[in-house]
Design a protein around this motif. Structure first.
Motif, PDB file in Angstrom:
ATOM      1  N   VAL A   3      22.701 -10.480  -1.723  1.00  0.00           N
ATOM      2  CA  VAL A   3      21.314 -10.301  -2.159  1.00  0.00           C
ATOM      3  C   VAL A   3      21.292 -10.321  -3.681  1.00  0.00           C
ATOM      4  CG1 VAL A   3      19.392  -8.675  -2.181  1.00  0.00           C
ATOM      5  CG2 VAL A   3      20.795  -8.927  -0.128  1.00  0.00           C
ATOM      6  N   ALA A   4      20.387 -11.078  -4.265  1.00  0.00           N
ATOM      7  CA  ALA A   4      20.294 -11.143  -5.730  1.00  0.00           C
ATOM      8  C   ALA A   4      19.976  -9.763  -6.293  1.00  0.00           C
ATOM      9  CB  ALA A   4      19.211 -12.139  -6.126  1.00  0.00           C
ATOM     10  N   GLY A  55       9.217  -3.565 -13.083  1.00  0.00           N
ATOM     11  CA  GLY A  55       8.088  -3.059 -12.298  1.00  0.00           C
ATOM     12  C   GLY A  55       7.140  -2.217 -13.125  1.00  0.00           C
ATOM     13  N   ILE A  56       7.226  -2.342 -14.443  1.00  0.00           N
ATOM     14  CA  ILE A  56       6.292  -1.636 -15.319  1.00  0.00           C
ATOM     15  C   ILE A  56       4.999  -2.448 -15.394  1.00  0.00           C
ATOM     16  CG2 ILE A  56       5.898  -0.913 -17.712  1.00  0.00           C
ATOM     17  CD1 ILE A  56       8.986  -0.271 -17.734  1.00  0.00           C
ATOM     18  N   VAL A  64       8.464 -10.507  -7.749  1.00  0.00           N
ATOM     19  CA  VAL A  64       9.633  -9.936  -8.413  1.00  0.00           C
ATOM     20  C   VAL A  64      10.372  -9.110  -7.374  1.00  0.00           C
ATOM     21  CG1 VAL A  64      10.444  -8.357 -10.209  1.00  0.00           C
ATOM     22  CG2 VAL A  64       8.432  -9.798 -10.633  1.00  0.00           C
ATOM     23  N   ALA A  65      11.654  -9.407  -7.171  1.00  0.00           N
ATOM     24  CA  ALA A  65      12.455  -8.636  -6.213  1.00  0.00           C
ATOM     25  C   ALA A  65      13.704  -8.103  -6.898  1.00  0.00           C
ATOM     26  CB  ALA A  65      12.837  -9.504  -5.020  1.00  0.00           C
ATOM     27  N   VAL A  66      14.011  -6.840  -6.640  1.00  0.00           N
ATOM     28  CA  VAL A  66      15.200  -6.196  -7.210  1.00  0.00           C
ATOM     29  C   VAL A  66      16.044  -5.672  -6.058  1.00  0.00           C
ATOM     30  CG1 VAL A  66      16.032  -4.277  -8.623  1.00  0.00           C
ATOM     31  CG2 VAL A  66      14.052  -5.603  -9.376  1.00  0.00           C
ATOM     32  N   GLY A  67      17.257  -6.203  -5.940  1.00  0.00           N
ATOM     33  CA  GLY A  67      18.133  -5.790  -4.844  1.00  0.00           C
ATOM     34  C   GLY A  67      17.508  -6.067  -3.487  1.00  0.00           C
ATOM     35  N   GLY A  68      16.741  -7.135  -3.395  1.00  0.00           N
ATOM     36  CA  GLY A  68      16.132  -7.510  -2.123  1.00  0.00           C
ATOM     37  C   GLY A  68      14.821  -6.799  -1.821  1.00  0.00           C
ATOM     38  N   VAL A  69      14.431  -5.858  -2.688  1.00  0.00           N
ATOM     39  CA  VAL A  69      13.160  -5.159  -2.496  1.00  0.00           C
ATOM     40  C   VAL A  69      12.095  -5.836  -3.355  1.00  0.00           C
ATOM     41  CG1 VAL A  69      11.932  -2.963  -2.792  1.00  0.00           C
ATOM     42  CG2 VAL A  69      14.343  -2.972  -2.092  1.00  0.00           C
ATOM     43  N   THR A  70      11.000  -6.241  -2.740  1.00  0.00           N
ATOM     44  CA  THR A  70       9.937  -6.905  -3.493  1.00  0.00           C
ATOM     45  C   THR A  70       9.137  -5.843  -4.232  1.00  0.00           C
ATOM     46  OG1 THR A  70       9.867  -8.614  -1.813  1.00  0.00           O
ATOM     47  CG2 THR A  70       8.015  -8.536  -3.330  1.00  0.00           C
ATOM     48  N   VAL A  71       9.544  -5.587  -5.490  1.00  0.00           N
ATOM     49  CA  VAL A  71       8.895  -4.501  -6.235  1.00  0.00           C
ATOM     50  C   VAL A  71       7.446  -4.826  -6.544  1.00  0.00           C
ATOM     51  CG1 VAL A  71      10.866  -3.339  -7.272  1.00  0.00           C
ATOM     52  CG2 VAL A  71       9.975  -5.360  -8.364  1.00  0.00           C
ATOM     53  N   SER A  72       7.154  -6.116  -6.694  1.00  0.00           N
ATOM     54  CA  SER A  72       5.777  -6.468  -7.043  1.00  0.00           C
ATOM     55  C   SER A  72       4.817  -6.149  -5.898  1.00  0.00           C
ATOM     56  CB  SER A  72       5.690  -7.947  -7.432  1.00  0.00           C
ATOM     57  OG  SER A  72       6.273  -8.771  -6.444  1.00  0.00           O
ATOM     58  N   GLY A  73       5.344  -5.821  -4.710  1.00  0.00           N
ATOM     59  CA  GLY A  73       4.475  -5.450  -3.595  1.00  0.00           C
ATOM     60  C   GLY A  73       4.359  -3.944  -3.386  1.00  0.00           C
ATOM     61  N   HIS A  82      12.005   3.355  -7.427  1.00  0.00           N
ATOM     62  CA  HIS A  82      13.010   2.291  -7.340  1.00  0.00           C
ATOM     63  C   HIS A  82      13.664   2.080  -8.712  1.00  0.00           C
ATOM     64  CE1 HIS A  82      14.992  -1.071  -5.511  1.00  0.00           C
ATOM     65  NE2 HIS A  82      14.356  -1.983  -6.191  1.00  0.00           N
ATOM     66  N   ARG A  83      12.839   2.145  -9.769  1.00  0.00           N
ATOM     67  CA  ARG A  83      13.365   1.955 -11.126  1.00  0.00           C
ATOM     68  C   ARG A  83      14.350   3.069 -11.493  1.00  0.00           C
ATOM     69  NH1 ARG A  83       8.893   2.938 -14.294  1.00  0.00           N
ATOM     70  NH2 ARG A  83       8.028   1.177 -13.152  1.00  0.00           N
ATOM     71  N   ARG A  84      13.958   4.342 -11.220  1.00  0.00           N
ATOM     72  CA  ARG A  84      14.834   5.465 -11.567  1.00  0.00           C
ATOM     73  C   ARG A  84      16.161   5.383 -10.844  1.00  0.00           C
ATOM     74  NH1 ARG A  84      10.154   8.781 -10.507  1.00  0.00           N
ATOM     75  NH2 ARG A  84      11.097   9.453  -8.563  1.00  0.00           N
ATOM     76  N   GLU A  85      16.126   4.939  -9.583  1.00  0.00           N
ATOM     77  CA  GLU A  85      17.337   4.981  -8.762  1.00  0.00           C
ATOM     78  C   GLU A  85      18.236   3.778  -8.975  1.00  0.00           C
ATOM     79  OE1 GLU A  85      15.465   7.720  -5.217  1.00  0.00           O
ATOM     80  OE2 GLU A  85      15.917   5.615  -4.798  1.00  0.00           O
ATOM     81  N   SER A  86      17.660   2.609  -9.158  1.00  0.00           N
ATOM     82  CA  SER A  86      18.542   1.441  -9.143  1.00  0.00           C
ATOM     83  C   SER A  86      18.493   0.595 -10.406  1.00  0.00           C
ATOM     84  CB  SER A  86      18.249   0.579  -7.915  1.00  0.00           C
ATOM     85  OG  SER A  86      16.894   0.333  -7.813  1.00  0.00           O
ATOM     86  N   MET A  87      17.717   1.020 -11.402  1.00  0.00           N
ATOM     87  CA  MET A  87      17.687   0.246 -12.642  1.00  0.00           C
ATOM     88  C   MET A  87      17.925   1.149 -13.837  1.00  0.00           C
ATOM     89  SD  MET A  87      14.219  -1.998 -12.151  1.00  0.00           S
ATOM     90  CE  MET A  87      13.492  -2.012 -10.521  1.00  0.00           C
TER      91      MET A  87
END
Ligand SMILES: Nc1ncnc2c1ncn2[C@@H]1O[C@H](COP(=O)(O)OP(=O)(O)OP(=O)(O)O)[C@@H](O)[C@H]1O
Ligand SMILES: [Mg+2]
Length: 223
Positions: A3-4, A55-56, A64-73, A82-87
């Motif tokens: 996963v990208a 995701g700001i 926009v997807a981060v680790g397979g999660v579509t953050v833009s949704g 999601h940002r605090r935990e994985s970015m």
């Protein structure tokens, strides 16, 4: 298939009341462990791409997807979680919490990602030491230089060993020697946990330490 770490697909963004889009149908993929430099002239949209990835900002079109999660949704609360935990994010203008010491700025990011308090403080201290600002741990951001604050921002963005690191001119306020110190700290995260990095930069030293570069021009990726 892996996963990208980060994917933008036809992502666009226009700031309110601006005619031309700041980011225009951008496609990009950053794989786990990959370091990608985002370059291009001032105003071409580098910071905006990073804010979309974090995701700001939310794209007006595309995804926009981060680790397979579509953050833009996701809604704003889920995006910040999601940002605090994985970015980890190094902002162009530092953005440390003025009311917290350097140590607390870094340790708080660790705690918010789920690391226990004692452990977060210990790793925060180690990181500040490696970045050469351990002796300033109890000062407030207003009591240190711009370059020292920038090193603290790097510690804060990497303390929890994020899957994705987004850095906006992370060496913009420091001399060459401290630029190397910062890049070493970023690479440590890549080596230890395979952090993927997207780094907006004008610094040739940063570009040469990355695996590849993407060029933005007027909000578009150049071929
Ligand atoms: N808050 C804002 N409101 C309106 N327009 C903005 C805002 N922030 C940026 N822009 C515009 O969006 C475009 C892209 O800006 P961005 O900050 O992404 O560029 P950049 O590549 O990061 O530039 P630099 O290298 O100077 O940091 C520019 O035309 C800029 O003027
Ligand atoms: Mg910028």
């Amino acid at each position: 298939m892996t996963v990208a770490a980060l994917e933008l697909a036809q992502a666009s963004y226009s700031y309110p009341r601006q005619e031309a889009p700041a980011v225009d149908r951008v496609d990009l993929v950053v794989e786990p462990g990959e370091r990608v430099a985002l370059v291009g002239p001032s105003g071409c949209g580098k910071s905006t791409v990073l804010l979309l990835a974090a995701g700001i900002l939310v794209p007006s079109a595309g995804l926009v997807a981060v680790g397979g999660v579509t953050v833009s949704g996701l809604d704003a609360a889920k995006r910040s979680r999601h940002r605090r935990e994985s970015m980890g994010v190094v902002f162009q203008f530092g953005e440390l919490v003025a009311e917290l010491t350097l140590l607390d700025n870094v340790a708080l990011a660790g705690e918010l990602s789920g690391i226990r308090r004692r452990q977060a403080r210990a790793v925060a201290r180690e990181s500040l030491d490696r970045l050469g600002i351990g002796e300033l741990a109890n000062r407030y951001p207003g009591q240190v230089s711009g370059g020292q604050a920038q090193r603290c921002a790097v510690a804060r963005a990497t303390v929890h060993r994020p899957a994705l690191l987004l850095a906006d001119e992370p060496t913009g306020a420091v001399d060459r020697a401290n630029g190397t110190v910062i890049l070493d700290e970023l690479d440590r995260s890549v080596l230890e946990v395979g952090t993927a990095m997207l780094i907006a930069t004008h610094d040739p030293d940063v570009v040469s330490r990355c695996d590849r570069q993407l060029v933005l021009r007027d909000g578009r990726i150049s071929p």
